[in-house]
Design a protein around this motif. Structure first.
Motif, PDB file in Angstrom:
ATOM      1  N   THR A  64      39.165  41.301   8.523  1.00  0.00           N
ATOM      2  CA  THR A  64      40.136  40.944   7.482  1.00  0.00           C
ATOM      3  C   THR A  64      39.457  40.203   6.330  1.00  0.00           C
ATOM      4  O   THR A  64      38.354  39.675   6.470  1.00  0.00           O
ATOM      5  N   ARG A  65      40.145  40.196   5.187  1.00  0.00           N
ATOM      6  CA  ARG A  65      39.751  39.328   4.068  1.00  0.00           C
ATOM      7  C   ARG A  65      41.025  38.866   3.354  1.00  0.00           C
ATOM      8  O   ARG A  65      42.077  39.495   3.459  1.00  0.00           O
ATOM      9  N   CYS A 100      36.715  48.417  12.022  1.00  0.00           N
ATOM     10  CA  CYS A 100      35.262  48.300  12.083  1.00  0.00           C
ATOM     11  C   CYS A 100      34.793  48.862  13.422  1.00  0.00           C
ATOM     12  O   CYS A 100      35.532  48.855  14.403  1.00  0.00           O
ATOM     13  N   MET A 101      33.573  49.367  13.429  1.00  0.00           N
ATOM     14  CA  MET A 101      33.046  50.031  14.635  1.00  0.00           C
ATOM     15  C   MET A 101      31.661  49.478  14.928  1.00  0.00           C
ATOM     16  O   MET A 101      30.771  49.546  14.094  1.00  0.00           O
ATOM     17  N   LEU A 102      31.501  48.936  16.116  1.00  0.00           N
ATOM     18  CA  LEU A 102      30.200  48.457  16.576  1.00  0.00           C
ATOM     19  C   LEU A 102      29.695  49.433  17.635  1.00  0.00           C
ATOM     20  O   LEU A 102      30.427  50.312  18.084  1.00  0.00           O
ATOM     21  N   PRO A 103      28.419  49.312  18.056  1.00  0.00           N
ATOM     22  CA  PRO A 103      27.933  50.235  19.102  1.00  0.00           C
ATOM     23  C   PRO A 103      28.870  50.268  20.302  1.00  0.00           C
ATOM     24  O   PRO A 103      29.518  49.266  20.618  1.00  0.00           O
ATOM     25  N   GLU A 104      28.939  51.454  20.952  1.00  0.00           N
ATOM     26  CA  GLU A 104      29.853  51.638  22.091  1.00  0.00           C
ATOM     27  C   GLU A 104      29.616  50.579  23.168  1.00  0.00           C
ATOM     28  O   GLU A 104      28.486  50.177  23.417  1.00  0.00           O
ATOM     29  N   SER A 151      36.408  42.029  15.013  1.00  0.00           N
ATOM     30  CA  SER A 151      37.175  41.305  16.045  1.00  0.00           C
ATOM     31  C   SER A 151      36.663  41.563  17.459  1.00  0.00           C
ATOM     32  O   SER A 151      37.137  40.953  18.412  1.00  0.00           O
ATOM     33  N   VAL A 152      35.734  42.516  17.625  1.00  0.00           N
ATOM     34  CA  VAL A 152      35.196  42.814  18.956  1.00  0.00           C
ATOM     35  C   VAL A 152      33.673  42.736  18.905  1.00  0.00           C
ATOM     36  O   VAL A 152      33.074  42.775  17.829  1.00  0.00           O
TER      37      VAL A 152
END
Length: 193
Positions: A21-22, A45-49, A12-13
């Protein structure tokens, strides 16, 4: 009867921490009772800072002119509240300096100011003779050690301090541009009044 889970959605970011989501759906309506299986799932979920830009205080007021007459300078300072991180905008300058001239010095006053300055320098040099002398990275000359920092020009709100490194001995091979006195200025007592 349930359909298989769909693929996970995009995070989402675009940077940092978010969620995705699923879903799945009923293939046929429930004839008896109700379906207790979950139809939606959410996970982190985690993306780069995310880049964080430098954050600074506002500029302090300009200091008083450092000369009572003739040409001098005034400075203003600001403080880094947060250094840039993860590729954010880096911090700009923290000290600005500009010229100031209150009024012309009368000849007598200029001479007395100059005499006073020379006297102070002589006293400083005498007090430092006991210290070991250092050779700075100045080709063609021998330098005295840095003087002590002068007292801060203000108790709060941003003042300045100066220190000098003077030439002790200039060798014949020295070029004037490479062998000269040095002066350093730094901000002090930058906390608000």
């Amino acid at each position: 009867m349930l359909t298989p889970w769909s693929d996970w959605s995009d995070c989402s970011v675009s940077c940092g921490k978010g969620s995705r989501t699923r879903q799945r759906t009923l293939k046929s309506p429930v004839e008896l009772g109700e379906c207790t299986e979950e139809l939606d799932q959410v996970e982190k979920c985690m993306l780069p800072e995310c880049p964080i830009d430098c954050d600074m205080t506002e500029w302090n007021e300009w200091s008083e002119c450092n000369k009572s007459c003739g040409k001098g300078h005034t400075i203003r300072t600001r403080i880094v509240k947060l250094e840039s991180q993860f590729g954010g905008d880096s911090c700009p300058e923290t000290i600005q300096r500009k010229k100031c001239k209150i009024r012309k010095c009368s000849r007598g006053q200029a001479n007395s100011d100059e005499k006073q300055r020379r006297k102070e320098q002589r006293e400083k040099r005498r007090s430092k003779q006991g210290r070991a002398e250092v050779a700075a990275e100045h080709p063609g000359c021998k330098m005295r050690p840095w003087s002590n920092w002068t007292d801060c020009t203000k108790r709060c709100g941003g003042g300045i301090q100066e220190r000098l490194m003077t030439v002790k001995q200039r060798f014949k091979t020295a070029q004037l541009s490479s062998c000269k006195d040095r002066k350093e200025i730094r901000a002090c007592n930058v906390q608000p009044c």
